[in-house]
Design a protein around this motif. Structure first.
Motif: not given
Lengths: 386, 306, 326
Positions: A317-332
Motif C-alpha cells: 500500500v506504500a506504492d500510492r500510484e499503484a493503489v490509486l490505479k487499483a482503486l480506479k479499476s475496481p476488481s470486486f
C-alpha cells in the motif's frame, strides 16, 4: 501538571500505536453522535459487517480499522483526520456522512496522499473544480435529484413544489432536480435548518395544489415533515424524494404514512446481484432482521473496494500510484452491480426508482420499481482537470 | 392569498405557539419558582417522547402511552431531584448550567444505550391521523386540534392551580420572595420538590404529545430547548401567563415569518436577493423578536419578580 | 489536599510554575518529533487557541459577572472575517487576524450595547439569541459556503521573518499570543479597572451610586472580550484551515462556558486549566468508546459537588482569591 499528564497519556497511546506499525491502517471517522447520528450508526453497522466478513484483513494482509466518533462536526472531523495522519499514519480514509465534513477533511488527506473513499457524500466541488485523484465517490450529491426529476417527468407531473432546508446543499439538491425536470416549478420553499413545525409550509403547498412535492429534508427534518404532511390531509399529493430523505431510518420512524413515497438511489436492498444478496442476508442475520439502508451498503462496499485494491497491489500500500490505479479499476463485485469511474473518480452507474411499500412479512420498506437513469454520469465532470 | 389561507396560517401559528407553551410551562415554573436553570428540561421532554412512543407501539393505546410517559418521567425526575437538583437550589445559575448540562450528556448516552441511535417510530393515534373539515376549503389535521386543546387545558389548569389553590399560593410566595416565604414558615423544600415533579410531568406530556408529529431521537430535547427558553424569557421568567402570551407570540411571528415574509420580499426585491433573504430572515424571526422585547423590557413582558 | 500544603511550603515553586509551563510549551515542538508526538503539537495548539477564547470569557464572566452564552458567536465572527478577507485577496496573517480582532470587537460593541441592559438569565438568553442569529446567517451565506463551510487551504503569510506555512512557527505564534492575552487579562483584572469591574459584579447598584459609569465599564470589558474571542476565531480558522457555521452553534458557546466554570471562574488559571482538561478528556475518551459523552457529564457533576470553585481553586489556594463564583 496538566501538561505532564498530557504527555503521559500521549506516550501511552503512542506505545500502543507502535506495536501494530506493520499493519495496513484504515481511518474511519464515525458519525454516531450529533446531527447525522442515525445515518452514521447505519454506516458503522455496514463497516462492522464488512470487517467481520474480511476477517479483520484487507487483501489478505493484517489490517487495523481505527474507528472514532467525531460527532458530525466538521472541525472535529478535521482534528480527527490530523490525528489519523500524523499519529496513526493511515493508508486509507473513509467515514463521514455530511458533505461539510468531507469538504473539511479532503485537502489534508489529499496533501498526505491518502486515498479517501467516500462512504456517502459526493460534493460537487470534488466532482468538478477541486477534483482529486485521491477522492473516490459513491455518487455525486445531485444525481439522486436528477433521477427524481426524471421520475417526475415519467409520471407526468406538470407542476411541482420543491422544499429543502435553507443552506447551499439544499439549493444544490433542488437545482439537481430542476436539471432534468421538464415541468413547471410552482414554488421553491426553503426552511430553517433543524425546523420542527412545518404547518406553515404545508399550508402553502395545499394552496399551490401541485401535482407532486419534491422534498430534500435529511434526518429529523424529513421525519417531521412527512408525519405532518400526511396528517394535514395531503396524502393524495405524491411525494418524491432523493433516497436520503426516504431511507430505512426515515421509513422506520414514520411508519405507514411513508407508504407510496417515491425515491431514487443508486442502490436498493432488493437489487438482484449475488454480492448484494449476500450482503443483505448477512446484514439481516447480524442485525435482527432489519433491512440495510443505503448508508450501510455504501460503508460495506467501501471496505470491499479497499480489500480488492490491496489484493491487486499485493499488499504494497506504500506504492500510492499503484493503489490509486487499483482503486480506479475496481476488481470486486459491488453491491450496486456494474459501475465504472469517470475521469473525476465519480462513478458512472445506474440510478433506480424505489417506492415505499410492504414486503412479504408486512414490514414497511423500500421496493425496487425500475431503473431510472442508466450508466449516468454527474454534471460536474467537465470542470475536472485531471 | 385569500382569507382562508391567512386564517389557516393564524391557526398554525396558534398551534405552534401552544406546542411551545406545553414545553415552556414546566420550564418557567421550575425556573421562576425555584430560581433553577434546568437545561435538562429538554432531556425530560425526550424521556417522555421515548416512553410514549414505546408504550404506544407495544400497547396500542395512545392515552395509556401518554399516562405512562408522564408517570415514568416524573419518577425519573424525582430521582434526579433527590440526587442532584435538590442540591442546586441555592447555588449560582452558572453552577446549575454546569450540572444540568452534565445531565444532558449523561441522558443522551443513556437513551442511546437503551433505545439505540435510530429515530423511533411514534405514530399518530388512528382516530386522529387524518384531517377534519373545519369549514369549506379548510381541512385541518385532527391531531393538531388535539394539541391546541391540550395546550389550552394546561394553560387553564396552571392558571387555576397558581391562582386558586393553597399550593399555588405557596408557589407564588416562593417565586416572588423566597426568603420571605421561608421566613413565614413555608416548607420551601417540599414546595420545590412538588414544582419540579410538576415541571417534569409537563415536559413529559409535551414530549408524548409531540412525538407523533416530530422525530423521536437523541438530541430532540436540545432542539426544542432553545425555542422554549426564548419563550420563557420573552414572557418574563417564572410567569405562566407570560409564557402563555410569549408562546403564542413566538408561534405567530415564526409562522408568519415563514408563510408571508418570502412572498412579501419577492414582491419588492429582485428575485435572487429575495430568495436568499426571505428564508434567512424567517429563520431568525424568533430571535429578533426576543432581542426586541428585551431591549424594550429587559425583564420580559410579565416580570414575575420585582 | 496536597496542593495547598505544597503551595504554602514552596511559595517560590508556585510562582515559578507558570514560567516552567511556558518554557515546556515553547520547547515542545522541538522535542515532539523525537518522542513521536508530532500530532500533539497540533493538539496543544488547539488547546491554546481555545484557551485564548476561554480566557476572554473568564474575564467578563469571572470578574465582570457577565454570563454570556454567545461567546462562540464572536469566535465565528472572527473566523468569518478571516474568510471574507481571504476571499477578498488578503494573504497576510496579521492583517486577517487583526481584522478578526476588530470585527469581533465591533460585533461585541453592537451586541453588548443592546444586551447589557439586561441582567442575569435575561443576559444569558439575549447573548444566546444574537449568537443564534449569527449562526443562521452563516448557514445561509452562500458566498462563504454556508453550511458546507469554507476551506482556507493556502497558509497565510506571516511576514519576511516567519514561515507561515510551517506548523511549528504557527504554534509559537499562537503560544506568544496566548501568553500575551493571558498576561494582559491577568494584569487588567488587578488594575483599577478590574477592581471596578469586580465591584460591579458584586454590587452593581452600589457602583452606580458611587458614580461609576457602570454601563460603559461593562461594555468596555464586553468589547475587549469579544475582540479577543474574534482573534481566537481567526486563529482557529487558520488552525483548522476550515470554517463552518458549526463553530457558532449554541452548544459551542455552552461548552466554552462549561470549560471556564470547570477550570474556575474568576481564577487566573481557570480558563486554560478547564480547556486543557476538557479537550484532553474528550480526545482520550473518544478513542476508547462510542459512549464518550457521559463520563464528561459525570465529571461536571463531580466538579459541581466536590470542587464548586473549579479546578484552579484546588491548585491555587493562596494568591488570586478575589475571584470565584458568588
Amino acid at each position: 501538571m496538566l501538561q505532564m499528564k498530557n504527555l503521559a497519556v500521549a506516550l501511552a497511546l503512542c506505545g500502543a500505536a507502535a506495536a501494530h506499525a506493520a499493519d495496513i491502517k484504515v481511518g474511519i471517522a464515525l458519525d454516531i453522535s450529533g446531527p447525522f447520528a442515525a445515518l452514521g450508526a447505519e454506516a458503522r453497522d455496514g463497516f462492522e459487517l464488512a470487517i467481520e466478513k474480511l476477517g479483520g484483513k484487507l487483501g489478505g494482509q493484517p489490517a487495523e480499522f481505527l474507528r472514532t466518533d467525531f460527532g458530525g462536526n466538521p472541525e472535529q472531523a478535521n482534528q480527527l483526520v490530523a490525528r489519523y495522519l500524523q499519529r496513526d499514519k493511515i493508508d486509507f480514509f473513509t467515514g463521514p456522512i455530511g458533505s461539510n465534513a468531507a469538504l473539511a477533511v479532503g485537502p489534508a488527506l489529499f496533501a498526505a496522499k491518502v486515498p479517501y473513499l467516500s462512504a456517502n457524500p459526493g460534493p460537487s466541488a470534488y466532482a468538478g473544480e477541486k477534483c482529486s485523484p485521491y477522492f473516490f465517490a459513491q455518487y455525486q450529491n445531485d444525481t439522486y435529484d436528477e433521477a427524481a426529476g426524471k421520475v417526475a417527468n415519467e409520471k407526468g407531473y406538470k407542476n411541482v413544489v420543491l422544499i429543502a432546508p435553507n443552506y447551499p446543499a439544499g439549493k444544490d439538491h433542488l437545482n439537481g432536480f430542476k436539471r432534468l425536470y421538464k415541468g413547471a416549478v410552482k414554488d421553491e420553499i426553503y426552511t430553517k435548518l433543524g425546523q420542527i413545525d412545518y404547518a406553515a409550509e404545508i399550508a402553502q403547498i395545499r394552496a399551490a395544489k401541485p401535482d407532486a412535492v419534491f422534498f430534500f429534508l435529511p434526518g429529523a427534518m424529513g421525519i417531521n415533515f412527512v408525519k405532518q404532511f400526511v396528517g394535514g390531509g395531503l396524502k393524495d399529493i405524491p411525494l418524491i424524494a432523493p433516497g436520503f430523505s426516504a431511507d430505512e431510518d426515515v421509513i422506520q420512524a414514520v411508519g405507514e404514512p411513508m407508504i407510496g413515497v417515491l425515491n431514487t438511489a443508486h442502490w436498493t436492498h432488493d437489487l438482484q446481484n449475488p454480492a448484494n444478496a449476500e450482503f443483505v442476508s448477512a446484514f439481516r442475520k447480524k442485525y435482527d432482521g432489519r433491512y440495510p439502508s443505503v448508508y450501510a451498503a455504501m460503508a460495506y462496499d467501501t471496505l470491499m473496494a479497499m480489500d480488492a485494491a490491496v489484493r491487486d497491489v499485493g499488499g504494497k500500500v506504500a506504492d500510492r500510484e499503484a493503489v490509486l490505479k487499483a482503486l480506479k479499476s475496481p476488481s470486486f463485485s459491488s453491491v450496486r452491480g456494474e459501475f465504472k469511474y469517470g475521469v473525476n473518480n465519480f462513478p458512472v452507474q445506474n440510478y433506480y426508482l424505489r417506492e415505499v411499500g410492504k414486503d412479504a412479512d408486512g414490514r414497511i420498506t423500500n421496493k425496487l420499481v425500475g431503473t431510472t437513469l442508466e450508466q449516468h454520469q454527474d454534471a460536474y465532470v467537465g470542470a475536472c482537470k485531471m | 392569498m385569500d382569507a382562508i389561507f391567512v386564517f389557516e396560517q393564524l391557526l398554525n401559528g396558534l398551534g405552534y405557539g401552544l406546542m411551545l407553551f406545553l414545553i415552556a410551562a414546566g420550564l418557567t415554573l421550575v425556573f421562576g419558582i425555584m430560581d433553577t436553570m434546568n437545561l435538562a428540561h429538554g432531556s425530560l421532554y425526550m424521556a417522555g417522547a421515548y416512553v410514549a412512543a414505546r408504550v404506544h407501539e407495544a400497547s396500542g393505546s395512545f392515552a395509556g402511552a401518554v399516562l405512562a410517559a408522564v408517570l415514568v418521567t416524573v419518577a425519573v425526575a424525582a430521582l434526579l431531584e433527590l440526587l442532584v437538583v435538590r442540591h442546586l437550589y441555592r447555588r449560582d445559575h452558572l453552577v446549575q448550567v454546569l450540572a444540568t448540562f452534565g445531565i444532558i450528556l449523561i441522558a443522551d448516552d443513556a437513551v442511546k444505550a437503551i433505545w439505540g441511535v435510530a429515530p423511533l417510530m411514534a405514530s399518530t393515534p388512528a382516530a386522529l391521523a387524518g384531517p377534519v373539515q373545519l369549514f369549506e376549503g379548510l381541512p385541518y389535521p385532527a391531531y393538531r386540534l388535539l394539541l391546541i386543546g391540550a395546550g389550552l387545558l394546561v394553560a387553564l389548569g396552571l392558571y387555576l392551580l397558581v391562582n386558586n389553590t393553597r399550593v399555588g399560593m405557596l408557589v407564588r410566595a416562593g417565586a416572588s420572595n423566597r426568603q420571605m416565604a421561608e421566613f413565614m414558615g413555608v416548607r420551601v423544600g417540599a414546595v420545590f420538590s412538588f414544582v419540579f415533579a410538576l415541571g417534569a410531568g409537563l415536559a413529559a406530556l409535551a414530549g408524548a404529545l409531540m412525538a407523533p408529529i416530530s422525530s423521536v431521537q437523541v438530541g430532540m430535547g436540545e432542539a426544542i430547548l432553545i425555542p422554549a427558553l426564548v419563550v420563557i424569557v420573552i414572557g418574563g421568567i417564572g410567569s405562566v401567563r407570560g409564557a402563555f402570551v410569549a408562546a403564542l407570540l413566538v408561534g405567530l411571528v415564526d409562522t408568519a415569518g415563514r408563510a408571508f415574509l418570502p412572498p412579501a420580499l419577492r414582491a419588492v426585491l429582485p428575485p435572487s436577493v429575495a430568495a436568499d433573504l426571505g428564508p434567512a430572515l424567517a429563520g431568525i424571526a424568533m430571535y429578533v423578536l426576543m432581542a426586541a422585547v428585551l431591549t424594550l423590557k429587559p425583564a420580559g413582558l410579565f416580570p414575575a419578580r420585582a | 489536599m496536597a496542593q495547598p500544603a505544597f503551595a504554602t511550603r514552596f511559595p517560590g515553586a508556585v510562582r515559578r510554575l507558570p514560567w516552567l509551563v511556558l518554557a515546556l510549551l515553547a520547547v515542545f515542538p522541538l522535542l515532539a518529533p523525537t518522542l513521536g508526538l508530532e500530532y500533539y503539537v497540533g493538539f496543544v495548539r488547539r488547546v491554546l487557541i481555545v484557551a485564548i477564547a476561554a480566557t476572554s470569557l473568564n474575564f467578563i464572566l469571572g470578574y465582570g459577572g457577565m454570563a454570556a452564552l454567545g461567546h462562540a458567536g464572536f469566535i465565528g465572527v472572527g473566523a468569518y472575517t478571516v474568510v471574507a478577507l481571504v476571499e477578498a485577496g488578503v494573504s497576510s496573517a496579521w492583517l486577517a487576524w487583526g481584522g478578526a480582532l476588530v470585527f469581533g470587537g465591533l460585533a461585541a460593541a453592537l451586541i453588548g450595547a443592546v444586551s447589557l441592559r439586561t441582567r442575569g438569565v435575561y443576559f444569558i438568553m439575549i447573548t444566546l439569541a444574537f449568537a443564534q442569529m449569527l449562526y443562521y446567517l452563516a448557514v445561509s451565506l452562500r458566498t462563504y459556503g454556508g453550511d458546507d463551510g469554507y476551506g482556507l487551504y493556502t497558509p497565510l503569510a506571516m511576514g519576511p521573518w516567519l514561515d507561515g506555512a510551517h506548523p511549528d512557527v504557527f504554534y509559537w505564534v499562537v503560544l506568544a499570543i496566548a501568553a500575551g492575552v493571558f498576561a494582559l487579562f491577568s494584569r487588567v483584572a488587578h488594575s483599577r479597572y478590574g477592581h471596578a469591574l469586580r465591584g460591579i459584579r458584586d454590587n452593581e447598584t452600589r457602583m452606580v451610586a458611587l458614580g461609576y459609569p457602570v454601563f460603559r465599564l461593562k461594555l468596555a470589558g464586553f468589547v475587549a472580550a469579544g475582540a479577543v474571542a474574534g482573534l481566537a476565531g481567526g486563529l482557529l480558522a487558520s488552525h483548522n484551515t476550515f470554517v463552518s457555521p458549526g463553530m457558532m452553534h449554541w452548544t459551542q458557546s455552552a461548552l466554552l462556558l462549561v470549560m471556564v466554570i470547570l477550570g474556575g471562574l474568576g481564577r487566573r488559571w481557570g480558563a486554560p486549566l478547564g480547556v486543557a482538561l476538557w479537550l484532553t478528556l474528550e480526545e482520550a475518551l473518544k478513542m476508547h468508546t462510542d459512549y464518550w459523552h457521559w463520563p464528561l457529564g459525570v465529571l461536571l457533576l463531580l466538579v459541581v459537588f466536590h470542587a464548586p470553585q473549579g479546578l484552579a481553586a484546588l491548585l491555587e489556594r493562596r494568591g488570586d482569591r478575589q475571584g470565584g463564583a458568588a
